[in-house]
Design an enzyme around this catalytic site. Structure first.
Site, mmCIF file in Angstrom:
data_model
loop_
_atom_site.group_PDB
_atom_site.id
_atom_site.type_symbol
_atom_site.label_atom_id
_atom_site.label_comp_id
_atom_site.label_asym_id
_atom_site.label_seq_id
_atom_site.Cartn_x
_atom_site.Cartn_y
_atom_site.Cartn_z
ATOM 1 C CG ASP A 1 -1.829 1.146 1.330
ATOM 2 O OD1 ASP A 1 -2.713 1.255 0.470
ATOM 3 O OD2 ASP A 1 -1.674 1.963 2.254
ATOM 4 C CD GLU B 1 -2.210 1.848 -3.553
ATOM 5 O OE1 GLU B 1 -3.372 2.020 -3.957
ATOM 6 O OE2 GLU B 1 -1.854 2.089 -2.381
#
Length: 718
Positions: free
Chosen positions: A406, A435
């Site tokens: 994340d 990400e």
């Protein structure tokens, strides 16, 4: 915690720099010279700079005698007033990092005869461990300071099942905290728990995975996956739901694990399963959360366990789930959140080493690039060690097969590379991706693990938001449309994504290799594709919207790179228009298994696309050089993209493949190259059970994808 009243304040801001802050109204009383006092002697402090602040007067002092960390120090003013010396910005200096970096094991290390407790608390002046047991009286054991700021104690006896907390004294204040390295915790994560190693046998060892481009990733949330009334699973919302085999919906359609296996994906990616805040583990159905509120990074979440009060249960059931998935040939990717914690001030990081594990801005305030109030300072050596230790632990203890990071762009490149080295050594063939957004955290751009720096992180994949938006339209503008939704201006960007985003024609590569491009049009974040399309194209009927979503899926699943599917996307998942459902109800987040039945034909279409990709390496070329060698664009028009995979004799059993993506409801005739007959495997109506021979031209009737192939055996098809 007892509040300390101080007449003035003093902080260590560098190894030999001490900052003294005097209340403005006391400036004429508490004056220099200042002296640094230890338990046995004192030293003069030379004032180097002084400033007048709004309510205080600031003196920056230099000491010829560096502070001895772990010892109590005081600063005395000429007036005789004294204050304790607190840890300041020194905690964030490279010198501090170098002096106190510790490469050994931390946490509770169990044997049947004794348990060794170790905590890294270099700024602390004292530490203890508080032990308790549900059926026995508790005790507190003083810890001894060792080198590198580690406190340790060995407690004899079999401590299996004992609960524990560390008590740390920083800046003259005692704080109780859960061990950062706690492998198990009590209900709602209030205490760490010592557990003996379990005897779990992994019954289905899988070989190292071949290559990232061979993966088809299926993202799901444990509770979403099984909570629906028609899921056919008994253990709804639990780890054990994914151990149930051969489950069905009320009408006899496959569901759960059986469905995922039938779909043909290779990896199941689970939203966070480590201990998180937001759901009361004693009343798990009273609230919902995706899991991006990390509390304890090494311990499994209790709300997914059948008995959250038993720390062993959650470990056992999570392992049973992973083992069952492995038995069925499915690999497991964990979504991990190393970029922030739930609440900085209450976290074990801050309670143990205040100020160290989080980034601060130039004014000394916690930074907020993550948007949740804190950013993990991954560039600090003990934070880097923590992340790598945690990843390796999940690989070795839980036998997982990869990680989705994340907000990976918050982390620094050196940490990501260090983690990758440790992780791939622990388990070859894992997938690592995340990400790569470039966020406003106080870290130089060239150090960020962001998509723009992908060339410096080989082996790390990145969500390709440019490809995503080219296919469906800008995620953050509801009305924006991409190629699949009829916007012909996106055709070139889509073709770049199809070519692996690793450089097509004169376009600059987004990633150097296709294995670093995670290709997707939908994930748990933001609107589902169906909801986005419903807002952007309100005039279109469901039949045409289905065609557009099937087109988008075909673009992704046939593109070079690593395809990623959000669970339920294949049957047009909707969250009733909710964009950010991280704490919405089950009625919004649940995987609606009724839709799996309603849209059986569409599910079959996705299954065939996945099967085709897995059967033919031409769709999974492993390098940018191979893509340049074997892929060419034949047509690039407003609503039509046609490309060819050719010279495949050493790559695939098919010699030649043509893929046509068409985003207009109109019908067109497309001329085949070189007047060579091809077999028609798929057109907008679906896959052909008996591929027919096509000569000269192929009809493209409406929105969808056409797939043609040429093989030495013209009957060969997926």
């Amino acid at each position: 915690m007892v509040s300390i009243r101080r007449s003035f304040e003093a902080y260590v801001d560098d190894m030999n720099i001490i900052t003294v802050l005097i209340p403005a109204e006391q400036k004429e009383i508490m004056t220099p010279p200042f002296r640094l006092e230890t338990e046995i002697t004192d030293f003069p402090l030379a004032v180097r700079e002084e400033y007048s602040l709004e309510a205080k007067y600031k003196y920056v002092c230099v000491s010829d005698h560096p502070v001895t960390f772990g010892k109590i120090h005081c600063v005395r003013a000429s007036s005789g007033h004294k204050t304790d010396l607190q840890i300041g910005a020194v905690i964030r200096t490279a010198a501090f990092d170098d002096e106190f970096y510790y490469d050994g094991e931390l946490g509770a290390v169990y044997t049947a005869d004794h348990t060794v407790f170790k905590v890294w608390a270099p700024a602390a002046t004292s530490a203890a461990v508080k032990l308790s047991h549900p059926n026995k009286s508790g005790r507190t054991f003083q810890m001894t300071r060792l080198e590198k700021g580690v406190y340790a104690v060995t407690v004899t006896g079999d401590l299996h099942g004992y609960e524990y907390l560390f008590c740390i004294c920083n800046n003259s204040e005692w704080m109780e905290t859960v061990d950062q390295y706690a492998k198990a915790v009590t209900v709602n994560g209030e205490k760490g728990v010592v557990l003996r190693p379990d005897q779990m046998k992994w019954t289905a060892p899988l070989k190292p995975f071949s290559h990232p481009v061979d993966a088809v990733i299926y993202e799901t949330h444990l509770r979403d996956f099984s909570i629906h009334e028609n899921s056919g699973m008994i253990n709804k919302g639990k780890y054990l739901a994914l151990t149930e085999t051969d489950t069905q919906t009320a009408n006899g359609s496959s569901s759960g694990l059986a469905y995922v296996k039938e779909l043909g994906v290779t990896h199941v990616e689970l939203l966070p399963v480590n201990d998180f805040a937001g759901v009361d583990e004693e009343k798990p159905l009273d609230a919902y959360n995706w899991g991006y509120n990390p509390l304890h990074f090494f311990a499994p979440e209790g709300s997914y366990a059948s008995n959250p009060h038993d720390p062993q249960t959650r470990k056992t059931e999570l392992k049973q789930m992973i083992n069952t998935l492995h038995q069925h040939g499915l690999r497991v990717i964990l979504d991990v959140v190393f970029n922030h914690v739930y609440k900085r001030e209450n976290s074990p990081f801050e309670k143990t080493v205040p100020g160290y594990f989080f980034r601060h801005d130039e004014c000394g305030m916690p930074s907020n690039g993550t948007g949740v109030g804190n950013d993990i300072a991954s560039e600090r050596r003990m934070a880097r060690k923590f992340i790598a230790d945690c990843v390796v632990y999940w690989l070795e203890e839980y036998n997982v097969d990869g990680f989705r990071f994340d907000l990976l762009g918050i982390l620094d490149i050196d940490t990501v590379l260090y983690m990758k080295e440790k992780a791939t050594k622990a388990k070859p063939g894992i997938l690592l991706f995340g990400e790569g957004w470039d966020l406003a955290t106080p870290l130089p751009h060239e150090q960020k693990a962001a998509l723009a720096n992908a060339p410096r992180m080989p082996g790390i994949g990145f969500f390709n938001d440019m490809f995503r938006d080219a296919v469906k339209g800008n995620t953050f503008h509801l009305k924006a449309t991409g190629f699949a939704l009829g916007n012909g201006e996106s055709a070139q960007a889509v073709m770049h994504g199809i070519a692996g985003s690793s450089g097509w024609k004169a376009l600059a590569p987004i990633v150097p290799e296709p294995s670093q491009s995670i290709n997707y049009v939908e994930s748990h974040d933001n609107h589902t594709f169906w909801d986005k399309m419903s807002f952007a194209l309100p005039q279109e009927n469901d039949s045409r919207k289905r065609s557009r979503q099937r087109l988008a899926a075909a673009i992704i699943l046939l593109a070079q790179g690593v395809p990623f599917i959000h669970s339920g996307q294949e049957f047009f998942r909707t969250k009733q228009g909710v964009e950010n459902s991280y704490q919405s109800s089950d009625s919004i987040n649940q995987l609606d298994w009724d839709r799996r039945e309603t849209f059986k034909e569409d599910v079959h279409y996705i299954r065939r696309l996945i099967s085709l990709r897995k059967a033919h390496p031409a769709f999974r070329l492993r390098s940018a050089a191979d893509i340049q060698r074997h892929l060419e664009c034949l047509t690039l028009k407003e609503h039509l993209i046609a490309y060819r995979l050719y010279d495949l004799d050493e790559v695939d059993e098919w010699k030649d493949i043509i893929v046509i993506h068409h985003a207009s409801p109109d019908s067109v005739e497309w001329r085949l190259p070189n007047d060579i007959p091809y077999r028609l495997l798929c057109d907008p109506s679906g896959f052909q059970e008996d591929p027919t021979e096509i000569k000269k031209t192929v009809a493209v009737n409406g929105i969808g994808t056409v797939i043609l192939y040429l093989a030495s055996d013209l009957k060969s098809f997926a």
